[in-house]
Design a protein around this motif. Structure first.
Motif, PDB file in Angstrom:
ATOM      1  N   GLN A   1      -1.826  11.480  -7.352  1.00 52.62           N
ATOM      2  CA  GLN A   1      -0.577  11.431  -6.622  1.00 52.62           C
ATOM      3  C   GLN A   1       0.441  10.593  -7.382  1.00 52.62           C
ATOM      4  O   GLN A   1       0.104   9.563  -7.969  1.00 52.62           O
ATOM      5  CB  GLN A   1      -0.802  10.849  -5.216  1.00 52.62           C
ATOM      6  CG  GLN A   1      -1.759  11.685  -4.374  1.00 52.62           C
ATOM      7  CD  GLN A   1      -2.034  11.040  -3.025  1.00 52.62           C
ATOM      8  OE1 GLN A   1      -1.451  10.014  -2.693  1.00 52.62           O
ATOM      9  NE2 GLN A   1      -2.929  11.648  -2.261  1.00 52.62           N
TER      10      GLN A   1
ATOM     11  N   THR B   1      -1.196   1.433  -9.233  1.00 53.99           N
ATOM     12  CA  THR B   1      -2.019   1.290 -10.426  1.00 53.99           C
ATOM     13  C   THR B   1      -2.071  -0.156 -10.884  1.00 53.99           C
ATOM     14  O   THR B   1      -1.291  -1.006 -10.421  1.00 53.99           O
ATOM     15  CB  THR B   1      -1.443   2.148 -11.571  1.00 53.99           C
ATOM     16  OG1 THR B   1      -0.150   1.612 -11.942  1.00 53.99           O
ATOM     17  CG2 THR B   1      -1.283   3.596 -11.151  1.00 53.99           C
TER      18      THR B   1
ATOM     19  N   ALA C   1      -7.049   5.195  -7.826  1.00 53.53           N
ATOM     20  CA  ALA C   1      -5.911   4.328  -7.546  1.00 53.53           C
ATOM     21  C   ALA C   1      -6.356   3.081  -6.799  1.00 53.53           C
ATOM     22  O   ALA C   1      -7.466   2.998  -6.272  1.00 53.53           O
ATOM     23  CB  ALA C   1      -4.871   5.089  -6.725  1.00 53.53           C
TER      24      ALA C   1
ATOM     25  N   PRO D   1      -5.921   9.673  -4.679  1.00 48.51           N
ATOM     26  CA  PRO D   1      -4.640   9.073  -4.948  1.00 48.51           C
ATOM     27  C   PRO D   1      -4.289   9.004  -6.421  1.00 48.51           C
ATOM     28  O   PRO D   1      -3.130   8.881  -6.771  1.00 48.51           O
ATOM     29  CB  PRO D   1      -4.791   7.672  -4.337  1.00 48.51           C
ATOM     30  CG  PRO D   1      -5.817   7.838  -3.284  1.00 48.51           C
ATOM     31  CD  PRO D   1      -6.772   8.849  -3.841  1.00 48.51           C
ATOM     32  N   ALA D   2      -5.305   9.030  -7.315  1.00 51.83           N
ATOM     33  CA  ALA D   2      -5.009   8.949  -8.736  1.00 51.83           C
ATOM     34  C   ALA D   2      -4.156  10.126  -9.181  1.00 51.83           C
ATOM     35  O   ALA D   2      -3.440  10.046 -10.181  1.00 51.83           O
ATOM     36  CB  ALA D   2      -6.305   8.911  -9.546  1.00 51.83           C
TER      37      ALA D   2
ATOM     38  N   GLY E   1      -5.354   6.242   1.417  1.00 50.85           N
ATOM     39  CA  GLY E   1      -6.284   5.846   0.359  1.00 50.85           C
ATOM     40  C   GLY E   1      -7.434   6.809   0.271  1.00 50.85           C
ATOM     41  O   GLY E   1      -7.320   7.987   0.571  1.00 50.85           O
TER      42      GLY E   1
ATOM     43  N   SER F   1       0.697   6.743  -6.284  1.00 50.30           N
ATOM     44  CA  SER F   1      -0.494   5.897  -6.192  1.00 50.30           C
ATOM     45  C   SER F   1      -0.262   4.578  -6.921  1.00 50.30           C
ATOM     46  O   SER F   1       0.396   4.523  -7.971  1.00 50.30           O
ATOM     47  CB  SER F   1      -1.706   6.615  -6.801  1.00 50.30           C
ATOM     48  OG  SER F   1      -1.990   7.786  -6.083  1.00 50.30           O
TER      49      SER F   1
ATOM     50  N   ASN G   1      -6.312   0.430  -3.708  1.00 52.84           N
ATOM     51  CA  ASN G   1      -6.095   0.476  -2.261  1.00 52.84           C
ATOM     52  C   ASN G   1      -4.801  -0.236  -1.897  1.00 52.84           C
ATOM     53  O   ASN G   1      -4.019   0.245  -1.066  1.00 52.84           O
ATOM     54  CB  ASN G   1      -7.245  -0.204  -1.509  1.00 52.84           C
ATOM     55  CG  ASN G   1      -8.470   0.656  -1.455  1.00 52.84           C
ATOM     56  OD1 ASN G   1      -9.212   0.739  -2.418  1.00 52.84           O
ATOM     57  ND2 ASN G   1      -8.676   1.334  -0.331  1.00 52.84           N
TER      58      ASN G   1
ATOM     59  N   SER H   1       0.867  -1.184   0.000  1.00 53.88           N
ATOM     60  CA  SER H   1       0.000   0.000   0.000  1.00 53.88           C
ATOM     61  C   SER H   1       0.897   1.226   0.000  1.00 53.88           C
ATOM     62  O   SER H   1       2.127   1.117   0.077  1.00 53.88           O
ATOM     63  CB  SER H   1      -0.927  -0.001   1.222  1.00 53.88           C
ATOM     64  OG  SER H   1      -0.157  -0.026   2.418  1.00 53.88           O
ATOM     65  N   THR H   2       0.298   2.396  -0.097  1.00 55.05           N
ATOM     66  CA  THR H   2       1.093   3.629  -0.079  1.00 55.05           C
ATOM     67  C   THR H   2       0.900   4.346   1.243  1.00 55.05           C
ATOM     68  O   THR H   2      -0.180   4.307   1.830  1.00 55.05           O
ATOM     69  CB  THR H   2       0.671   4.578  -1.228  1.00 55.05           C
ATOM     70  OG1 THR H   2      -0.711   4.879  -1.091  1.00 55.05           O
ATOM     71  CG2 THR H   2       0.928   3.945  -2.583  1.00 55.05           C
TER      72      THR H   2
ATOM     73  N   HIS I   1       8.100   4.337 -10.076  1.00 52.52           N
ATOM     74  CA  HIS I   1       7.567   5.633  -9.647  1.00 52.52           C
ATOM     75  C   HIS I   1       8.664   6.677  -9.462  1.00 52.52           C
ATOM     76  O   HIS I   1       8.387   7.779  -8.974  1.00 52.52           O
ATOM     77  CB  HIS I   1       6.763   5.472  -8.356  1.00 52.52           C
ATOM     78  CG  HIS I   1       5.477   4.723  -8.545  1.00 52.52           C
ATOM     79  ND1 HIS I   1       4.274   5.347  -8.776  1.00 52.52           N
ATOM     80  CD2 HIS I   1       5.209   3.388  -8.564  1.00 52.52           C
ATOM     81  CE1 HIS I   1       3.318   4.435  -8.914  1.00 52.52           C
ATOM     82  NE2 HIS I   1       3.865   3.235  -8.790  1.00 52.52           N
TER      83      HIS I   1
END
Length: 403
Positions: A76, A81, A221, A73-74, A63, A79, A223, A58-59, A250
């Motif tokens: 960011q 994908t 994004a 998150p999309a 979320g 995020s 979860n 996860s980030t 990333h």
């Protein structure tokens, strides 16, 4: 030994109270250790059931924001994908990864005719999610990769969701329900899972991730991404590969802390075992205090006994009884009282641990029984030594003068 037994039976009520005090301490030690061990075992079983070769990615940015048109998150950089999930599934890029399942979550109200039920967790994922997380289908079947590719409106219900909507979970398969305003065909019902907290793991529903994105959660994004290592001995290697791959994809600067949180189930299992061991030791320490209290009771009872039998001791010493004979008699009495109390405590504990306590099934540790009995004997020797030495040290002339 015979003199010691006669001494114990001379005042049955006093001996009974001493035995009771020690038995409470011994029983408390065994029961509390069993509860701590049972609690730890339950957590361990749940974690092992999930699989010890599981990684959850996860980030750290958080979320949310899965509603169309809202920022989330999309937008960011870090995020997760679907492309990340596809890259992790590439055997050339991550050879120690066995399977990958992207995960999106939402919630919604499921309706079957006039019956409605709020599903707190609607999981959008791929077929690999179920075997990776050890989530078997008990009735019916799961969806396929073809269902994912074509965004089929099919659903697999958890036990609680199926029961609330259909009463009999077996009758759910093949039926059509609404999730929000969208019709879904029920393909199967998941096997029941034990609760691991406040949330019911059976109050869930699983659908193809493409269907969830199209009908419920929007195109935000992920979860998380569930990654299954090829083997439990290769989890650390797989984790390193996942970290390296995501960092490269990333373009995370080397000076920054990794924005990706990777949860290792094996590490969680080890942490839970260490926590359970500490918790059990704490319970055992608390219970041991009652053994000390019981030991103090042994001391008081034996002091009273020595005082009452002072003339008897004087007569025996006047007739030639040695100091060690008197000392041994009172030490034997104290030890017998403690051992008898220990035996009663063990028997009581074995009966009590047959039942659930505070929702936990106790798991008796055989070593705790031996330890409790050993400690009870030591308590008798230690706390009975002072009264015994006092009795053995009496001068015959002083003892005979005692009224």
């Amino acid at each position: 030994m015979g003199a010691a037994l006669r001494g114990l039976t001379a005042n049955k009520l006093r001996s009974l109270l001493t035995v009771l005090g020690v038995s409470i301490g011994v029983g408390a030690v065994i029961v509390l250790v069993a509860v701590g061990n049972g609690s730890g075992k339950a957590v361990q079983d749940r974690l092992e059931a999930m699989g010890t070769n599981l990684l959850t990615v996860s980030t750290t940015g958080g979320g949310g924001g899965f509603v169309r048109g809202q920022a989330g998150p999309a937008n960011q950089q870090y995020s997760l994908t679907l492309q990340d999930a596809a890259a992790l599934a590439d055997k050339k890029l991550a050879p120690d990864v066995a399977s990958v399942a992207p995960v999106m979550t939402s919630s919604g109200t499921a309706t079957n005719g006039d019956t409605s039920y709020t599903v707190n967790q609607v999981i959008g994922t791929t077929p690999d999610y179920l075997p990776a997380t050890n989530t078997p289908v008990q009735i019916g079947r799961s969806f396929t990769q073809a269902d994912v590719d074509t965004s089929q409106r099919v659903i697999v219900l958890g036990q609680t969701a199926a029961t609330e909507l259909f009463t009999r979970p077996a009758s759910a398969v093949g039926q059509t329900i609404k999730l929000g305003a969208v019709d879904f065909t029920v393909l199967g019902v998941l096997a029941s899972k034990d609760s691991t907290g406040f949330n019911d793991p059976n109050a869930t529903a699983i659908v193809p991730i493409t269907t969830l994105r199209a009908t419920q959660a929007g195109y935000g994004a992920l979860n998380q991404i569930v990654v299954q290592a090829a083997d439990k001995d290769r989890v650390d290697t797989a984790q390193a590969e996942v970290t390296q791959l995501l960092t490269a994809r990333h373009q995370v600067p080397a000076t920054e802390t990794s924005p990706f949180r990777i949860t290792n189930s094996a590490q969680i299992l080890q942490t839970s075992q260490d926590t359970a061991a500490t918790f059990t030791a704490l319970l055992a320490t608390v219970a041991a205090i009652s053994l000390v209290v019981g030991g103090i009771g042994v001391t008081n009872i034996m002091l009273v006994t020595v005082t009452e039998r002072t003339r008897e001791i004087g007569i025996r010493k006047a007739l030639g009884a040695r100091r060690r004979t008197i000392l041994g008699q009172f030490l034997i009495e104290a030890t017998l009282l403690s051992l008898l109390g220990g035996a009663v405590g063990v028997g009581t504990a074995l009966i009590v641990t047959r039942f659930q306590l505070a929702g936990v099934t106790p798991a008796v540790v055989p070593s705790s029984i031996g330890l409790a009995l050993g400690v009870s004997a030591a308590v008798g020797l230690f706390f009975g030594s002072m009264p015994a030495h006092r009795a053995a040290g009496l001068r015959p002339i002083d003892a005979l003068r005692h009224e």
